[in-house]
Design an enzyme around this catalytic site. Sequence first.
Site, PDB file in Angstrom:
ATOM      1  N   CYS A  58     -37.306  15.464  45.363  1.00 40.82           N
ATOM      2  CA  CYS A  58     -37.872  14.957  44.104  1.00 40.82           C
ATOM      3  C   CYS A  58     -38.265  13.485  44.230  1.00 40.82           C
ATOM      4  CB  CYS A  58     -36.858  15.145  42.976  1.00 40.82           C
ATOM      5  SG  CYS A  58     -37.184  14.177  41.501  1.00 40.82           S
ATOM      6  N   GLY A  59     -39.547  13.175  43.949  1.00 40.48           N
ATOM      7  CA  GLY A  59     -40.030  11.800  44.046  1.00 40.48           C
ATOM      8  C   GLY A  59     -39.348  10.859  43.084  1.00 40.48           C
ATOM      9  N   HIS A  60     -39.104  11.309  41.849  1.00 33.26           N
ATOM     10  CA  HIS A  60     -38.429  10.466  40.860  1.00 33.26           C
ATOM     11  C   HIS A  60     -36.991  10.174  41.294  1.00 33.26           C
ATOM     12  CE1 HIS A  60     -41.729  10.628  38.050  1.00 33.26           C
ATOM     13  NE2 HIS A  60     -41.752  11.940  38.123  1.00 33.26           N
ATOM     14  N   CYS A  61     -36.356  11.169  41.928  1.00 30.75           N
ATOM     15  CA  CYS A  61     -34.982  10.976  42.421  1.00 30.75           C
ATOM     16  C   CYS A  61     -34.956   9.928  43.533  1.00 30.75           C
ATOM     17  CB  CYS A  61     -34.410  12.290  42.929  1.00 30.75           C
ATOM     18  SG  CYS A  61     -34.400  13.615  41.702  1.00 30.75           S
TER      19      CYS A  61
END
Length: 522
Positions: free
Chosen positions: A55-58
């Site tokens: 996950c990019g946001h993670c």
Amino acid sequence: MRLSSFAPFAALLAVAGFASAADESSDVIVLTPSNFISVVNKEPLILVEFFAPWCGHCKALAPHYEEAATELKEKGIKLAKVDCVDQADLCQQHDVRGYPTLKVFKNGEPSDYTGPRKADGIVSYMIKQSLPAVAEVKASNHSEFQQADRLVLIAYLSSETQAPAPEFTKTAEKHRDNYLFGFTTDEEVIKEAGVEPPAIVLYRKFDEPRIDFALHAPSATVKEIEAFALENSIPYIDEVSGENYQRYVTSGLPLGYLFVDPTDEKKEEHIAALRPVAQKHKGKINFVWIDAIKFGDHAKALNLPEVKWPGFVLQDLSKQLKYPLSQSEELTPEKVDVLLEKYLAGDLQPELKSEAIPAEQNEAVYTVVGKTFEDVVFDDSKDVFLEFYAPWCGHCKRLKPTWDSLGERYANVKDRLIIAKMDATENDLPPSVDFRIQGFPTLKFKPAGTREFIDFNGDRSLESLIEFVEENAKNNLEYVPPPAEEVVLEESTEKIDVEGVEHDATQAPLHAETQTQGHDEL
């Protein structure tokens, strides 16, 4: 407050009394089904991140989460994480539907984390969660408490029950996630603050560091205290980001954007030049500066089409109306001030973005643009069902064939019902409309003879859309075909030459079928 602690992770394990699968260089505890309950349930307060490695946001959150974990160790507040790829069942048990999901657990009871996702924001949020809604301030920690967060409110009282203590406490319980609240009855602290109790003081880490509550403190209400805090929680001019944008939205004030190129040597000079204008209009208009290179598309959406910086635009956030300063002129504080004065006086018209009016409307779905909205949608003789879409919106793309089918179904009654669409990214709504578009697609129905809109919130099947139209339309949508025109063949004296032989048309009129057969025979 920025806390610093670099105690070895082994020491933390010793204090906690458990072993973790975490990397020894990390202060974030790794949770699995085997240790989740034993770790989380015994903590009075712990923050847990449910994440996916892809996950990019993670990935963007990870360094901030690590930094916050290190800083919060000194306060005895732990941060943990669960890998939802390796521990899918555990994440499902906690109703994780997206990544990252952050939950605050207090003695094992979860609640959603609603704070920022930068290190200091996480630290600030969790410190507030660890304290009572209102903390008692003593002489020993008065100065430290004033600096403990970005915004701190302290009530100086003669006794714990003196007004406005009850109202102050209610405000604190309501806004503990936004501000840090404290109270004191310590005479030494009151003397140090230089106030006459009861008094309320706001301490902040920007602009003027101290603001005294100007109203009569003993009679202060929750509404007045929170209005005082909100008005003074926003700097004269600050960089806008995802972390603080909502604060500007909830303020209810128009927002003035200064778009600047971050590589411009005069960037700080441009910002400083606008500060006196922002200070003059404090409480009426909020001001921010924004990276014009990174957020160039946002500048275009606010009707600043040219790549020319600095640029300024005022936006009425509640109505989403835009008042840009012309980019053909040099931006000066004086010109910005004139623009704002006209706006506040009600003498400034918004600049509405619109695509060109279509030269033809041959499709079953009618295309509405900003320039035609009022003429088309507010036509009293017609029911109008309008889709507001964005070209990049996946849901809009999936809806298109269904919406086209809806338009084709009612193509024969366009004089009574219009199925329409409008690209809401390229066309602004006029001020006469009392709603603004918050997501895509948005479907609204305007019955004939009214200016009221009915929201469509059902499933987007063709059947549901048809049912909705039939329920809400004021006009009769039954298609009645026009009466067939009677064809009268008039006699003609014209002579027709077939195979070189003249025949008098009055003697043998040719019907289409006969004529065709004759030609086939030839």
